[in-house]
Motif scaffolding. Structure first.
Motif, PDB file in Angstrom:
ATOM      1  N   ASN A 117       0.833  -1.210   0.000  1.00  0.00           N
ATOM      2  CA  ASN A 117       0.000   0.000   0.000  1.00  0.00           C
ATOM      3  C   ASN A 117       0.862   1.252   0.000  1.00  0.00           C
ATOM      4  O   ASN A 117       0.524   2.259  -0.640  1.00  0.00           O
ATOM      5  CB  ASN A 117      -0.936   0.004   1.215  1.00  0.00           C
ATOM      6  CG  ASN A 117      -2.099  -0.959   1.043  1.00  0.00           C
ATOM      7  OD1 ASN A 117      -2.529  -1.238  -0.079  1.00  0.00           O
ATOM      8  ND2 ASN A 117      -2.612  -1.478   2.144  1.00  0.00           N
ATOM      9  N   TYR A 118       1.994   1.195   0.718  1.00  0.00           N
ATOM     10  CA  TYR A 118       2.939   2.314   0.710  1.00  0.00           C
ATOM     11  C   TYR A 118       3.409   2.600  -0.717  1.00  0.00           C
ATOM     12  O   TYR A 118       3.409   3.758  -1.170  1.00  0.00           O
ATOM     13  CB  TYR A 118       4.128   1.987   1.609  1.00  0.00           C
ATOM     14  CG  TYR A 118       5.284   2.954   1.488  1.00  0.00           C
ATOM     15  CD1 TYR A 118       5.336   4.101   2.272  1.00  0.00           C
ATOM     16  CD2 TYR A 118       6.331   2.713   0.588  1.00  0.00           C
ATOM     17  CE1 TYR A 118       6.398   4.998   2.152  1.00  0.00           C
ATOM     18  CE2 TYR A 118       7.388   3.595   0.465  1.00  0.00           C
ATOM     19  CZ  TYR A 118       7.415   4.742   1.252  1.00  0.00           C
ATOM     20  OH  TYR A 118       8.459   5.630   1.126  1.00  0.00           O
ATOM     21  N   LEU A 119       3.782   1.557  -1.436  1.00  0.00           N
ATOM     22  CA  LEU A 119       4.267   1.735  -2.800  1.00  0.00           C
ATOM     23  C   LEU A 119       3.158   2.222  -3.726  1.00  0.00           C
ATOM     24  O   LEU A 119       3.378   3.091  -4.581  1.00  0.00           O
ATOM     25  CB  LEU A 119       4.838   0.416  -3.324  1.00  0.00           C
ATOM     26  CG  LEU A 119       6.120  -0.075  -2.646  1.00  0.00           C
ATOM     27  CD1 LEU A 119       6.465  -1.490  -3.121  1.00  0.00           C
ATOM     28  CD2 LEU A 119       7.288   0.874  -2.924  1.00  0.00           C
ATOM     29  N   LYS A 120       1.958   1.669  -3.558  1.00  0.00           N
ATOM     30  CA  LYS A 120       0.841   2.091  -4.395  1.00  0.00           C
ATOM     31  C   LYS A 120       0.529   3.565  -4.197  1.00  0.00           C
ATOM     32  O   LYS A 120       0.269   4.299  -5.158  1.00  0.00           O
ATOM     33  CB  LYS A 120      -0.393   1.237  -4.075  1.00  0.00           C
ATOM     34  CG  LYS A 120      -1.562   1.476  -5.012  1.00  0.00           C
ATOM     35  CD  LYS A 120      -2.699   0.506  -4.730  1.00  0.00           C
ATOM     36  CE  LYS A 120      -3.848   0.734  -5.705  1.00  0.00           C
ATOM     37  NZ  LYS A 120      -4.971  -0.209  -5.462  1.00  0.00           N
ATOM     38  N   ASP A 121       0.571   4.013  -2.941  1.00  0.00           N
ATOM     39  CA  ASP A 121       0.325   5.427  -2.650  1.00  0.00           C
ATOM     40  C   ASP A 121       1.375   6.329  -3.287  1.00  0.00           C
ATOM     41  O   ASP A 121       1.109   7.484  -3.614  1.00  0.00           O
ATOM     42  CB  ASP A 121       0.299   5.660  -1.139  1.00  0.00           C
ATOM     43  CG  ASP A 121      -0.925   5.062  -0.469  1.00  0.00           C
ATOM     44  OD1 ASP A 121      -1.901   4.754  -1.190  1.00  0.00           O
ATOM     45  OD2 ASP A 121      -0.904   4.873   0.765  1.00  0.00           O
ATOM     46  N   LYS A 122       2.575   5.796  -3.453  1.00  0.00           N
ATOM     47  CA  LYS A 122       3.671   6.538  -4.094  1.00  0.00           C
ATOM     48  C   LYS A 122       3.593   6.485  -5.616  1.00  0.00           C
ATOM     49  O   LYS A 122       4.368   7.149  -6.311  1.00  0.00           O
ATOM     50  CB  LYS A 122       5.019   5.963  -3.646  1.00  0.00           C
ATOM     51  CG  LYS A 122       5.373   6.197  -2.190  1.00  0.00           C
ATOM     52  CD  LYS A 122       6.079   7.514  -2.017  1.00  0.00           C
ATOM     53  CE  LYS A 122       6.606   7.683  -0.608  1.00  0.00           C
ATOM     54  NZ  LYS A 122       7.323   8.971  -0.448  1.00  0.00           N
ATOM     55  N   GLY A 123       2.700   5.664  -6.145  1.00  0.00           N
ATOM     56  CA  GLY A 123       2.566   5.536  -7.591  1.00  0.00           C
ATOM     57  C   GLY A 123       3.386   4.427  -8.211  1.00  0.00           C
ATOM     58  O   GLY A 123       3.498   4.341  -9.441  1.00  0.00           O
ATOM     59  N   PHE A 124       3.947   3.536  -7.373  1.00  0.00           N
ATOM     60  CA  PHE A 124       4.759   2.424  -7.876  1.00  0.00           C
ATOM     61  C   PHE A 124       3.909   1.146  -7.839  1.00  0.00           C
ATOM     62  O   PHE A 124       3.733   0.548  -6.781  1.00  0.00           O
ATOM     63  CB  PHE A 124       6.021   2.249  -7.038  1.00  0.00           C
ATOM     64  CG  PHE A 124       6.888   3.475  -7.010  1.00  0.00           C
ATOM     65  CD1 PHE A 124       7.436   3.981  -8.175  1.00  0.00           C
ATOM     66  CD2 PHE A 124       7.144   4.134  -5.809  1.00  0.00           C
ATOM     67  CE1 PHE A 124       8.241   5.108  -8.156  1.00  0.00           C
ATOM     68  CE2 PHE A 124       7.944   5.262  -5.777  1.00  0.00           C
ATOM     69  CZ  PHE A 124       8.489   5.754  -6.963  1.00  0.00           C
ATOM     70  N   GLU A 125       3.411   0.742  -8.980  1.00  0.00           N
ATOM     71  CA  GLU A 125       2.462  -0.370  -9.023  1.00  0.00           C
ATOM     72  C   GLU A 125       3.037  -1.646  -9.613  1.00  0.00           C
ATOM     73  O   GLU A 125       2.412  -2.706  -9.532  1.00  0.00           O
ATOM     74  CB  GLU A 125       1.217   0.059  -9.803  1.00  0.00           C
ATOM     75  CG  GLU A 125       0.486   1.236  -9.129  1.00  0.00           C
ATOM     76  CD  GLU A 125      -0.875   1.492  -9.737  1.00  0.00           C
ATOM     77  OE1 GLU A 125      -1.200   0.840 -10.748  1.00  0.00           O
ATOM     78  OE2 GLU A 125      -1.614   2.338  -9.195  1.00  0.00           O
ATOM     79  N   VAL A 126       4.229  -1.578 -10.222  1.00  0.00           N
ATOM     80  CA  VAL A 126       4.863  -2.783 -10.758  1.00  0.00           C
ATOM     81  C   VAL A 126       5.825  -3.307  -9.702  1.00  0.00           C
ATOM     82  O   VAL A 126       6.915  -2.771  -9.497  1.00  0.00           O
ATOM     83  CB  VAL A 126       5.608  -2.506 -12.075  1.00  0.00           C
ATOM     84  CG1 VAL A 126       6.284  -3.775 -12.588  1.00  0.00           C
ATOM     85  CG2 VAL A 126       4.645  -1.953 -13.119  1.00  0.00           C
ATOM     86  N   VAL A 127       5.400  -4.354  -8.995  1.00  0.00           N
ATOM     87  CA  VAL A 127       6.162  -4.915  -7.883  1.00  0.00           C
ATOM     88  C   VAL A 127       6.212  -6.431  -8.048  1.00  0.00           C
ATOM     89  O   VAL A 127       5.177  -7.086  -8.250  1.00  0.00           O
ATOM     90  CB  VAL A 127       5.517  -4.562  -6.524  1.00  0.00           C
ATOM     91  CG1 VAL A 127       6.354  -5.131  -5.379  1.00  0.00           C
ATOM     92  CG2 VAL A 127       5.348  -3.060  -6.384  1.00  0.00           C
TER      93      VAL A 127
END
Length: 305
Positions: A287-297
């Motif tokens: 969720n931290y990454l998604k909030d930052k706009g990083f969705e390819v994980v």
């Protein structure tokens, strides 16, 4: 019909310094690129049709060559056509008889398994594929064309992690195991921007004076990262690796740029600030990454062979 395959790559440790002989740790990825070659009708004036397809199935580049001279007969992108022409011309210097003995038209199709902006090796897989097909040495072809350190070309034809090191006029390539108890805590995050590795290295590294101590520091960190037994030890070494790069190249750490408030460790992979980073997990990190706009994980196991 002939078919060839090459793996993509990620450089976990030793970026930049690998060019000057430091020990590097590189990983072949599950995603790669394939090449199919079909010989069609016989003719006295054979041609080679090249078509390159993206991971979504769309044709993104095509070119047609005279097979005898590699004159460009038609193209969708002139710059890319000239680049591929130069590669074929170098192949003819390494294996002069390969194309001259063919009296058929040839249709080649490449298929990427990853978006080409991901930086997983669209160029290195191309070199490896062409080398397999034309029976030339992939490293020699790379030296005549893209002139990378070669770790990416080595990954293309290996099925597990490798240690890679340039030693005088030769290279060391050793397959290694990496299955620590914290493997499930390691993730790769795409930063939504493609870095031109060749231009970046030329601009920020090649003019620096060689430092033996700096290179030895990378070799030690590479070895220790590979053999870390706890997540805490691995994170400490990740942070030291970032600091060592910064000490010579004066860049901002990728964590400071994008993840300054994150509790885990973040390490750049390859060209600074682009492509993928390696990140250690913390609670609710997705969720931290998604909030930052990083969705390819990707988890380590999802991306790495």
């Amino acid at each position: 019909m002939e078919r060839f395959y090459a793996h993509g790559k990620l450089l976990i440790a030793g970026e930049y310094a690998v060019l000057d002989g430091a020990l590097a740790w590189a990983i072949p990825t599950r995603f790669g690129q394939s090449l199919t070659v079909q010989y069609t009708n016989e003719t006295s004036c054979p041609t080679l049709l090249w078509e390159a397809f993206l991971s979504d199935g769309n044709l993104w580049f095509s070119v047609k060559f005279d097979l005898r001279t590699f004159e460009i007969l038609a193209f969708s992108d002139e710059t890319l056509a000239q680049s591929l022409q130069q590669i074929f011309q170098q192949i003819t210097t390494l294996n002069p008889n390969f194309f001259s003995s063919i009296n058929q038209n040839i249709a080649c199709k490449t298929q990427l398994e990853f978006p080409k902006d991901w930086g997983l090796g669209s160029s290195s897989t191309l070199i490896a594929l062409l080398a397999q097909w034309t029976k030339v040495d992939a490293f020699a072809l790379n030296d005549l064309t893209f002139q990378t350190s070669g770790y990416d070309v080595a990954c293309a034809t290996h099925d597990q992690p490798i240690l890679y090191q340039l030693i005088e006029e030769d290279r060391r390539i050793e397959e290694v195991e990496f299955s620590p108890p914290f493997l499930d805590e390691l993730f790769f995050v795409y930063l939504n921007q493609k870095q031109d590795t060749q231009a970046h290295v030329t601009t920020h590294y090649k003019n620096l004076e060689r430092s033996v101590d700096w290179l030895n520091g990378f070799s030690a960190l590479t070895y220790n990262l590979l053999h870390a037994t706890t997540l805490e030890e691995f994170e400490t070494l990740m942070n030291l690796h970032e600091s060592l790069v910064v000490s010579r190249l004066n860049f901002q750490k990728v964590k400071d740029l994008y993840f300054s408030d994150y509790g885990g460790s973040v390490k750049s992979l390859g060209a600074w600030g682009g492509d993928f980073v390696l990140l250690t997990a913390r609670p609710d990190f997705r969720n931290y990454l998604k909030d930052k706009g990083f969705e390819v994980v990707f988890s380590w196991k999802d991306l790495i062979l």
